[in-house]
Motif scaffolding. Sequence first.
Motif, PDB file in Angstrom:
ATOM      1  N   LEU A 465       0.862  -1.185   0.000  1.00 37.45           N
ATOM      2  CA  LEU A 465       0.000   0.000   0.000  1.00 37.45           C
ATOM      3  C   LEU A 465       0.896   1.232   0.000  1.00 37.45           C
ATOM      4  O   LEU A 465       1.769   1.388   0.858  1.00 37.45           O
ATOM      5  CB  LEU A 465      -0.904   0.017   1.238  1.00 37.45           C
ATOM      6  CG  LEU A 465      -1.793  -1.218   1.458  1.00 37.45           C
ATOM      7  CD1 LEU A 465      -2.629  -1.036   2.717  1.00 37.45           C
ATOM      8  CD2 LEU A 465      -2.695  -1.453   0.256  1.00 37.45           C
ATOM      9  N   THR A 466       0.691   2.102  -0.966  1.00 37.81           N
ATOM     10  CA  THR A 466       1.503   3.312  -1.087  1.00 37.81           C
ATOM     11  C   THR A 466       0.930   4.416  -0.204  1.00 37.81           C
ATOM     12  O   THR A 466      -0.256   4.758  -0.318  1.00 37.81           O
ATOM     13  CB  THR A 466       1.555   3.784  -2.549  1.00 37.81           C
ATOM     14  OG1 THR A 466       1.996   2.709  -3.376  1.00 37.81           O
ATOM     15  CG2 THR A 466       2.497   4.963  -2.699  1.00 37.81           C
ATOM     16  N   LEU A 467       1.778   4.966   0.656  1.00 36.93           N
ATOM     17  CA  LEU A 467       1.368   6.061   1.549  1.00 36.93           C
ATOM     18  C   LEU A 467       1.821   7.374   0.929  1.00 36.93           C
ATOM     19  O   LEU A 467       2.968   7.796   1.092  1.00 36.93           O
ATOM     20  CB  LEU A 467       1.978   5.871   2.944  1.00 36.93           C
ATOM     21  CG  LEU A 467       1.750   4.500   3.601  1.00 36.93           C
ATOM     22  CD1 LEU A 467       2.457   4.429   4.954  1.00 36.93           C
ATOM     23  CD2 LEU A 467       0.258   4.234   3.762  1.00 36.93           C
ATOM     24  N   VAL A 492       2.209  -7.157   9.049  1.00 37.53           N
ATOM     25  CA  VAL A 492       2.236  -5.863   8.356  1.00 37.53           C
ATOM     26  C   VAL A 492       3.476  -5.118   8.798  1.00 37.53           C
ATOM     27  O   VAL A 492       3.820  -5.106   9.998  1.00 37.53           O
ATOM     28  CB  VAL A 492       0.983  -5.012   8.669  1.00 37.53           C
ATOM     29  CG1 VAL A 492       1.015  -3.708   7.867  1.00 37.53           C
ATOM     30  CG2 VAL A 492      -0.293  -5.773   8.383  1.00 37.53           C
ATOM     31  N   SER A 493       4.157  -4.496   7.856  1.00 39.89           N
ATOM     32  CA  SER A 493       5.361  -3.729   8.182  1.00 39.89           C
ATOM     33  C   SER A 493       5.348  -2.403   7.434  1.00 39.89           C
ATOM     34  O   SER A 493       4.908  -2.330   6.276  1.00 39.89           O
ATOM     35  CB  SER A 493       6.617  -4.519   7.803  1.00 39.89           C
ATOM     36  OG  SER A 493       7.785  -3.752   8.045  1.00 39.89           O
ATOM     37  N   ALA A 494       5.826  -1.349   8.104  1.00 36.40           N
ATOM     38  CA  ALA A 494       5.972  -0.031   7.481  1.00 36.40           C
ATOM     39  C   ALA A 494       7.415   0.147   7.037  1.00 36.40           C
ATOM     40  O   ALA A 494       8.353  -0.201   7.762  1.00 36.40           O
ATOM     41  CB  ALA A 494       5.572   1.061   8.459  1.00 36.40           C
ATOM     42  N   MET A 495       7.611   0.686   5.826  1.00 36.60           N
ATOM     43  CA  MET A 495       8.956   0.842   5.253  1.00 36.60           C
ATOM     44  C   MET A 495       9.072   2.177   4.534  1.00 36.60           C
ATOM     45  O   MET A 495       8.086   2.716   4.044  1.00 36.60           O
ATOM     46  CB  MET A 495       9.262  -0.284   4.261  1.00 36.60           C
ATOM     47  CG  MET A 495       9.072  -1.683   4.803  1.00 36.60           C
ATOM     48  SD  MET A 495       9.329  -2.936   3.512  1.00 36.60           S
ATOM     49  CE  MET A 495       8.668  -4.385   4.349  1.00 36.60           C
ATOM     50  N   SER A 496      10.298   2.660   4.460  1.00 38.88           N
ATOM     51  CA  SER A 496      10.545   3.872   3.681  1.00 38.88           C
ATOM     52  C   SER A 496      10.499   3.579   2.189  1.00 38.88           C
ATOM     53  O   SER A 496      10.045   4.386   1.388  1.00 38.88           O
ATOM     54  CB  SER A 496      11.901   4.465   4.049  1.00 38.88           C
ATOM     55  OG  SER A 496      12.942   3.526   3.782  1.00 38.88           O
ATOM     56  N   GLU A 497      10.991   2.398   1.806  1.00 36.59           N
ATOM     57  CA  GLU A 497      10.983   1.931   0.419  1.00 36.59           C
ATOM     58  C   GLU A 497      10.755   0.433   0.429  1.00 36.59           C
ATOM     59  O   GLU A 497      11.032  -0.247   1.420  1.00 36.59           O
ATOM     60  CB  GLU A 497      12.307   2.253  -0.281  1.00 36.59           C
ATOM     61  CG  GLU A 497      12.630   3.725  -0.386  1.00 36.59           C
ATOM     62  CD  GLU A 497      14.006   3.959  -0.997  1.00 36.59           C
ATOM     63  OE1 GLU A 497      14.135   3.842  -2.224  1.00 36.59           O
ATOM     64  OE2 GLU A 497      14.931   4.257  -0.237  1.00 36.59           O
ATOM     65  N   LEU A 614       3.151   0.606   3.372  1.00 41.47           N
ATOM     66  CA  LEU A 614       2.744  -0.477   4.263  1.00 41.47           C
ATOM     67  C   LEU A 614       2.775  -1.765   3.453  1.00 41.47           C
ATOM     68  O   LEU A 614       2.165  -1.851   2.375  1.00 41.47           O
ATOM     69  CB  LEU A 614       1.334  -0.250   4.809  1.00 41.47           C
ATOM     70  CG  LEU A 614       1.177   0.738   5.973  1.00 41.47           C
ATOM     71  CD1 LEU A 614      -0.288   0.836   6.373  1.00 41.47           C
ATOM     72  CD2 LEU A 614       2.031   0.347   7.167  1.00 41.47           C
ATOM     73  N   VAL A 615       3.495  -2.761   3.966  1.00 38.72           N
ATOM     74  CA  VAL A 615       3.632  -4.040   3.272  1.00 38.72           C
ATOM     75  C   VAL A 615       2.839  -5.085   4.041  1.00 38.72           C
ATOM     76  O   VAL A 615       3.098  -5.322   5.228  1.00 38.72           O
ATOM     77  CB  VAL A 615       5.116  -4.449   3.157  1.00 38.72           C
ATOM     78  CG1 VAL A 615       5.244  -5.804   2.482  1.00 38.72           C
ATOM     79  CG2 VAL A 615       5.883  -3.385   2.377  1.00 38.72           C
ATOM     80  N   VAL A 616       1.849  -5.677   3.360  1.00 36.07           N
ATOM     81  CA  VAL A 616       0.909  -6.587   4.010  1.00 36.07           C
ATOM     82  C   VAL A 616       1.157  -8.006   3.521  1.00 36.07           C
ATOM     83  O   VAL A 616       1.104  -8.289   2.319  1.00 36.07           O
ATOM     84  CB  VAL A 616      -0.551  -6.183   3.695  1.00 36.07           C
ATOM     85  CG1 VAL A 616      -1.528  -7.120   4.397  1.00 36.07           C
ATOM     86  CG2 VAL A 616      -0.800  -4.739   4.094  1.00 36.07           C
TER      87      VAL A 616
END
Length: 787
Positions: A465-467, A492-497, A614-616
Amino acid sequence: MVYNYLKIAWRNIAKHKIFSLINIGGLAIGIAAVIMIFLYIQTELSYDNFHIHQSNIYRVGFSAAGEQSGPASSAFTAPFSIDAQKLFPEIASSCRVSENHESWFSYGDKRIKTATLKYADASLFQFFSFTLLSGNAMGALKDPYTIVLSKNIAEKLFDNTDAVGKMITVDGSKNYMVTGVSENVPDHSTIQFEAVASITTLYQDNAYHMDWNGGWQYQHYLLLQPHTNIAGLEAKFKNFMWHNFNEKFAGTNSKQWLVASLQPLAKIHLWYSDDAVNTRTNIYVFSLIALLVLLISCINYINLSIAGASSRFKEIGVRKVLGAFQKQLIKQFISETGLVTLLALLLAGIITVALFPIYQNILGRAITLDASQLTVICIFGCVLLLLINLVAGGYLSFYLSALKPVNIFKMQLPASGKQRLSNILIVLQFAISVALIAAVFIVQLQMRYVKSRPSGFDKEHIIVLTLTGKEVQQKSVLLKQQIEKLAGVTSVSAMSEVPYNDITRNGFLPEGRKDYLTIHQLDADPDLLRTLNIGLKSGQYFSSDHPSGKEGYIINQALADELGWQDPIGKSISRDGVHKVIGVVQDFHFASLHDKIGPLIITNKPYMDLYGFLVVKYGSTDPVPLMEQLHTIWKDNVSAPFDYWFLDTAFNALYQSEQKFQQLFLYFSLLSVILSLAGVFGMVLLTIQQKTKEIGIRKVLGAGITDILALTAKKYVYLILVAFAIAVPAAWMYINNWLQSFAYRIAIQWWMFVLPALVVLVFAFLVMAIQTMQALMANPVKSLRRE
């Protein structure tokens, strides 16, 4: 006289229908292939040719002095061109264009997302020849928070292009005034955008550093004075870069000094773009294939015409006895070849038009043709027609017209010369076919290897998912918490790239070194390893149970190896303070297999504490129900458009150009084999017709199927083996060079060449067997009665 020649030519075409079909059809297919490849090459060569000042526009490239190869970076910090224009009189004007920004626009209840918002100087529309449908080219991008929309975006937002003076909201936070609407950017433009905002806007935002220590996000285009000494200006850049950048940021390490060079706008696409090497390779390869396919078609025509010449011996002899000069016979055969070639060209045009939509689909791009390009294609077709007529028809006419009348009536042909030329041509066309099939086979094996090689982490069942915009990024924690509660979501993980197509690099100073290293940097939360299933080799990863570790760094094994650290845990790396290494992860591919796995640092502190994705990870085989739930959560919490993609699909897209190359290569190679087999079919048919009595006599004397088949096939099997010996070195040299572009590649083995040769041999043998069987089924009494 010419009319008489054409009438005779038409009668010969109608009389020998099978051979005419092979000749005209083969030439038509070959010409159609050449035309389609010509269209592709013309499109690649036409990049940026619509800019009026193209010849004086240069982009600045930046590369480290120690890098002897590889493309220079086209992006650098913001002040370069502004300061350079003040200092160097050779620069008449400059224009900065930022890299692409993902953003979304809203107007009323409409929301439109774009991946190609750029920021540029006010000079953009005077500098480049982009067409403004409305607005003032001089001042459209002069003031902060002004924006020019493309026709496509304007119509989506406002249902028309009447947008000047209206206010839109960008990323749900900042209001921009629309000061212009531009025509959609041509496909053959290096600079692509759907919207462009004033670069002065960035100076109003503290998130952007616009000084010499800022981000490398801006391309610098220079309009030089006529007759500028390019090498002289590049030499002046040396001291300029030293005082502004190298002295402070590279220090005494001369290998790290940045060198600025000038890249002509007309050459950027083929020589300085990220995909320039592949583009040039494709042009060279397809140009060669076009020539080879056309050559095979001409070989078939010459071989079949010479082989079938015996049927016209009496005609030629009578003409010579009645006083026909050699020049007249040459004109006759040239006219006949011209008629065949003209019919082939017309048929090729029909084939090209019919296959054009499919061809564009394979290329993955639209090929637009204007009046000038159509004129070029027509001229190209005429030149092609003339060349084929001169090469194929010229040899045939001189060959037949030179025969002596006495030998003609005795049905004597200079057999040794004819046989030698025929054999050479057959060997040549089969060598081409075997080489192309072998190359296609190895390319396919490499692409299968690329797709099957473990990446070092899970990429299947991953939704990204692009934030986009601060509003969404600030709610990443809330979104993550709600998504984790969904059934079927495992992590689920949040990443800069997202680590799949290279990631950002920054300067770091590892312990024990005096010079900075440029290292890839990924910012991620504590759930990265669990979501992507990345192995931890030693130490510990970030954890909410140990908040003190937030300041630490995680490195990959490649960085530990480069630094020579046997036990990296506890080592320090400096950037905005000193950070301890708290863990080492296994190496994984965060770029394509064209590149080796590079050094990597993972941090738990993203810039401004905002993540971009966000990577699901999900467990279900059917993601559709989950997508509906994700969309609902998104709509309930943020106003930005819902945007997602699948990681495995993105990985496959990394090799899109290679896959298109593979597909086209396969089609044109199969075409060459089909044309070669068609030629063999014609030659075998003529051979059997000429040996009808011999086959009949052998059959009467008790010869079996094997004996008769050996009579026909022995020669061609021998010629294909000779072709194989020629094809292998040529194919090996090309394919080995192509594989060098991959850091991870298959090993070339002998069977990869033998198998394609066997395929060609089997198909050729089947063609010969079918024709021979038909001859054997004929009544030998009728064969012996035939004159």
